[in-house]
Write an enzyme that holds these catalytic residues in place. Structure first.
Site, PDB file in Angstrom:
ATOM      1  N   GLU A 264       0.830  -1.205   0.000  1.00 47.42           N
ATOM      2  CA  GLU A 264       0.000   0.000   0.000  1.00 47.42           C
ATOM      3  C   GLU A 264       0.868   1.259   0.000  1.00 47.42           C
ATOM      4  O   GLU A 264       0.556   2.226  -0.690  1.00 47.42           O
ATOM      5  CB  GLU A 264      -0.939   0.017   1.215  1.00 47.42           C
ATOM      6  CG  GLU A 264      -2.081  -0.982   1.122  1.00 47.42           C
ATOM      7  CD  GLU A 264      -3.000  -0.710  -0.059  1.00 47.42           C
ATOM      8  OE1 GLU A 264      -3.074   0.442  -0.514  1.00 47.42           O
ATOM      9  OE2 GLU A 264      -3.634  -1.667  -0.537  1.00 47.42           O
TER      10      GLU A 264
ATOM     11  N   TYR B 180      -7.158   5.439   5.061  1.00 49.63           N
ATOM     12  CA  TYR B 180      -7.248   4.526   3.906  1.00 49.63           C
ATOM     13  C   TYR B 180      -6.375   3.283   4.130  1.00 49.63           C
ATOM     14  O   TYR B 180      -6.842   2.143   4.012  1.00 49.63           O
ATOM     15  CB  TYR B 180      -6.839   5.231   2.597  1.00 49.63           C
ATOM     16  CG  TYR B 180      -6.511   4.200   1.551  1.00 49.63           C
ATOM     17  CD1 TYR B 180      -7.541   3.478   0.947  1.00 49.63           C
ATOM     18  CD2 TYR B 180      -5.197   3.866   1.252  1.00 49.63           C
ATOM     19  CE1 TYR B 180      -7.270   2.461   0.061  1.00 49.63           C
ATOM     20  CE2 TYR B 180      -4.912   2.851   0.366  1.00 49.63           C
ATOM     21  CZ  TYR B 180      -5.949   2.155  -0.233  1.00 49.63           C
ATOM     22  OH  TYR B 180      -5.672   1.137  -1.104  1.00 49.63           O
TER      23      TYR B 180
ATOM     24  N   ASP C 251      -9.605   5.202  -1.502  1.00 47.80           N
ATOM     25  CA  ASP C 251      -8.440   5.797  -2.159  1.00 47.80           C
ATOM     26  C   ASP C 251      -8.945   6.570  -3.380  1.00 47.80           C
ATOM     27  O   ASP C 251     -10.161   6.721  -3.570  1.00 47.80           O
ATOM     28  CB  ASP C 251      -7.413   4.721  -2.531  1.00 47.80           C
ATOM     29  CG  ASP C 251      -7.890   3.838  -3.666  1.00 47.80           C
ATOM     30  OD1 ASP C 251      -9.103   3.846  -3.970  1.00 47.80           O
ATOM     31  OD2 ASP C 251      -7.060   3.138  -4.268  1.00 47.80           O
TER      32      ASP C 251
ATOM     33  N   CYS D  10     -13.661   1.578 -14.037  1.00 47.21           N
ATOM     34  CA  CYS D  10     -14.144   2.956 -13.833  1.00 47.21           C
ATOM     35  C   CYS D  10     -12.923   3.885 -13.829  1.00 47.21           C
ATOM     36  O   CYS D  10     -12.620   4.558 -12.850  1.00 47.21           O
ATOM     37  CB  CYS D  10     -14.917   3.047 -12.516  1.00 47.21           C
ATOM     38  SG  CYS D  10     -15.925   4.526 -12.413  1.00 47.21           S
TER      39      CYS D  10
ATOM     40  N   CYS E  92     -17.960   1.417 -19.068  1.00 46.53           N
ATOM     41  CA  CYS E  92     -19.243   1.223 -18.369  1.00 46.53           C
ATOM     42  C   CYS E  92     -19.983  -0.016 -18.864  1.00 46.53           C
ATOM     43  O   CYS E  92     -20.664  -0.680 -18.074  1.00 46.53           O
ATOM     44  CB  CYS E  92     -20.116   2.456 -18.539  1.00 46.53           C
ATOM     45  SG  CYS E  92     -19.409   3.895 -17.727  1.00 46.53           S
TER      46      CYS E  92
ATOM     47  N   CYS F 265     -18.981  -2.914 -16.873  1.00 48.44           N
ATOM     48  CA  CYS F 265     -18.973  -2.719 -15.423  1.00 48.44           C
ATOM     49  C   CYS F 265     -20.068  -3.560 -14.755  1.00 48.44           C
ATOM     50  O   CYS F 265     -21.226  -3.487 -15.141  1.00 48.44           O
ATOM     51  CB  CYS F 265     -19.195  -1.238 -15.113  1.00 48.44           C
ATOM     52  SG  CYS F 265     -19.326  -0.911 -13.344  1.00 48.44           S
TER      53      CYS F 265
ATOM     54  N   CYS G 265     -25.643   2.250 -11.312  1.00 43.83           N
ATOM     55  CA  CYS G 265     -24.773   3.431 -11.302  1.00 43.83           C
ATOM     56  C   CYS G 265     -25.564   4.706 -11.599  1.00 43.83           C
ATOM     57  O   CYS G 265     -26.188   4.842 -12.645  1.00 43.83           O
ATOM     58  CB  CYS G 265     -23.656   3.254 -12.318  1.00 43.83           C
ATOM     59  SG  CYS G 265     -22.607   4.711 -12.440  1.00 43.83           S
TER      60      CYS G 265
HETATM   61  S1  SF4 Z   1     -21.121   2.205 -14.840  1.00 41.64           S
HETATM   62 FE1  SF4 Z   1     -20.669   3.734 -13.263  1.00 41.64          FE
HETATM   63  S2  SF4 Z   1     -19.357   2.668 -11.799  1.00 41.64           S
HETATM   64 FE2  SF4 Z   1     -19.399   1.451 -13.659  1.00 41.64          FE
HETATM   65  S3  SF4 Z   1     -17.625   2.137 -14.865  1.00 41.64           S
HETATM   66 FE3  SF4 Z   1     -19.380   3.359 -15.542  1.00 41.64          FE
HETATM   67  S4  SF4 Z   1     -19.320   5.185 -14.262  1.00 41.64           S
HETATM   68 FE4  SF4 Z   1     -18.020   3.671 -13.250  1.00 41.64          FE
END
Ligand code: SF4
Ligand SMILES: [Zn+2]
Length: 526
Positions: free
Chosen positions: A121, A205, A223, A282, A289, A292, A298
């Protein structure tokens, strides 16, 4: 290999329009979201939002929205989607400090895991994973346990840290290791609160990361990667470092590891998954996205089409700054603030060489134990300000006399170069050449430094001039002063191996390049 920096950086170009609703792909790992944030917008009292800032039309939904959209109230399906995704990518980046959680470890093994996570870290602060991996492996060979580290010296630590930057980190690890040996029987405390309170260099953190990963404590992490991810996820467009913003994000990160958590969900994995998702999906630029695992929940990605309904005034979010029409994608989050301009600094640096018929030595001086580049060696340097009047040779002489006891006669610029080789004065040592080397630029996180470098050659004697004792060492006798290491005369090959910073390495490389070109000076790297 994606780049990861544990830093909250500015994001730029609008890349991704998210005004459309996203359909989950077949085979997606998460369950359907239970409810949609945006459906909760209240009818009730009307709030007339301003619709214009600086000539730009403002999106009314973000001018007046309920604060509840920034609260993570049902994290369970989100957590499951995150963990399922993490199980598929956990080992992708080959990080040696990342190991599967083993609930059967004894207290000694857990403390060893804590040490490994701690070192990683600290190295990852402001530094990419790909850069850290070889440094981490070398470190663990040299200092496999806290006890090995505690017995070392700052010079040994700096030698291993060379090239990693932000050198004070290594020194802080050493200081902390000595405290852990002295006060905690060689084991990092097994809870984040105590770690943060009593171990230097461990903030909220790091304490959360170490304690959740090594000890299984349900504490959050935030972080730069998680900050960006959660800001987008919660569609929080507020001053990124304000207390209210950080409290909101820490609360969401806490909900991820605390509320309704299944005992099988190891909090360290949840935290590592958030960090991994922030750094690989992200991302600061070009977030992926569509890949994701959290895109169904989101806030930034699912921002609905403009609508006029606004919440009751008492439920209105007072944290967010309005978004303009142009800020209509996930890249609008987190809110951008202008970076403070880096300070400009100029240092005059002298690469001072003493030479005899068969020897060449170069002067390095040690920086103070605190502050920028603490404890590292550098060529004598003087910060130049507008009042500075000394010329090249005069400055070099002053720099030299600051650290040597013997008197040295200055170079006289009026004589043609090389003339002083014949000089025979009262002093044993004399400058025979001063050659401008040019400018070397180096950027620290907050300073743009220009080194105006010159090469200074002195001759005389059969050894280099005697070094003085350093400040704070008056008790040393004459012979001890020679080895007090506040200044050193080193050969060419020793300089390359010395604990010098990247900026000083650049000056040295320039010198070697000049030497190769200046045939009359016969510089050799052997
Ligand atoms: S959907 Fe939202 S959390 Fe996922 S990568 Fe896109 S902006 Fe980031
Ligand atoms: Zn808000």
């Amino acid at each position: 290999m994606p780049k990861q920096k544990r830093t909250q950086s500015e994001v730029c170009d609008l890349e991704h329009s998210n005004t459309h609703q996203h359909s989950r792909k077949k085979g997606d790992l998460s369950s359907k979201p239970q409810k949609h944030h945006w459906k909760n917008l209240r009818k009730g009292a009307k709030y007339e939002a301003s619709t214009e800032i600086s000539g730009h039309e403002v999106d009314p939904i973000f001018s007046g929205h309920p604060k509840s959209i920034h609260i993570l109230s049902s994290p369970s399906p989100i957590r499951q989607a995150l963990l399922s995704w993490y199980a598929t990518v956990e080992t992708n980046r080959g990080m040696p400090w990342r190991k599967p959680y083993n609930p059967n470890l004894g207290s000694k093994e857990r403390a060893q895991r804590a040490y490994e996570v701690w070192v990683s870290e600290v190295m990852l602060q402001q530094t990419q994973v790909i850069t850290v991996i070889p440094y981490y492996n070398t470190w663990m060979k040299k200092f496999p346990t806290v006890a090995h580290l505690a017995k070392s010296s700052v010079d040994e630590v700096n030698a291993l840290w060379k090239g990693l930057g932000y050198y004070s980190r290594g020194g802080r690890l050493l200081d902390a290791a000595q405290i852990i040996i002295r006060d905690y029987q060689g084991k990092l405390p097994d809870n984040a609160k105590e770690m943060e309170a009593n171990i230097p260099g461990i903030g909220r953190y790091s304490a959360g990361a170490i304690s959740s990963i090594a000890y299984g404590e349900r504490v959050p992490v935030l972080d730069g990667n998680v900050h960006r991810l959660l800001s987008r996820f919660l569609a929080l467009h507020a001053l990124p470092k304000s207390k209210a913003t950080l409290d909101t994000l820490w609360a969401a990160a806490t909900a991820m590891v605390k509320d309704e958590v299944n005992d099988m969900d190891h909090p360290g994995d949840i935290n590592q998954a958030l960090i991994e998702l922030g750094s690989t999906i992200c991302k600061i630029r070009n977030p992926s996205c569509s890949d994701c695992p959290l895109n169904a929940w989101c806030g930034a990605y699912n921002k609905p089409k403009r609508q006029q309904s606004v919440p009751d005034i008492e439920d209105l979010c007072t944290l967010c700054e309005p978004l303009t029409e142009e800020q209509n994608g996930v890249m609008a989050y987190p809110m951008k603030v202008k970076k403070r301009k880096a300070r400009i600094e100029v240092d005059a640096v002298s690469v001072i060489e003493w030479r005899s018929v068969d020897d060449r030595q170069f002067l390095l001086v040690r920086r103070p134990d605190n502050g920028l580049l603490a404890g590292l060696y550098e060529f004598p340097a003087t910060s130049l300000d507008s009042n500075h009047t000394l010329n090249g040779p005069g400055l070099a002489l002053q720099q030299l006399l600051d650290v040597v006891e013997d008197s040295v006669t200055s170079y006289n610029e009026e004589f043609p170069r090389g003339f002083q080789r014949e000089y025979s004065g009262a002093s044993e040592y004399h400058m025979v050449d001063v050659v401008p080397m040019g400018n070397v630029l180096h950027t620290f996180s907050h300073i743009k430094k220009t080194y105006l470098a010159q090469w200074v050659v002195i001759e005389g004697g059969i050894k280099p001039p005697q070094l003085k004792c350093g400040p704070g060492q008056p008790e040393l006798n004459h012979e001890e002063c020679r080895t007090s290491r506040n200044a050193l005369w080193l050969s060419i090959s020793e300089i390359t191996k010395a604990n010098i910073s990247t900026g000083v390495s650049k000056i040295w490389k320039l010198f070697l390049t000049m030497g190769e070109q200046e045939s009359n000076c016969s510089v050799s790297t052997q």
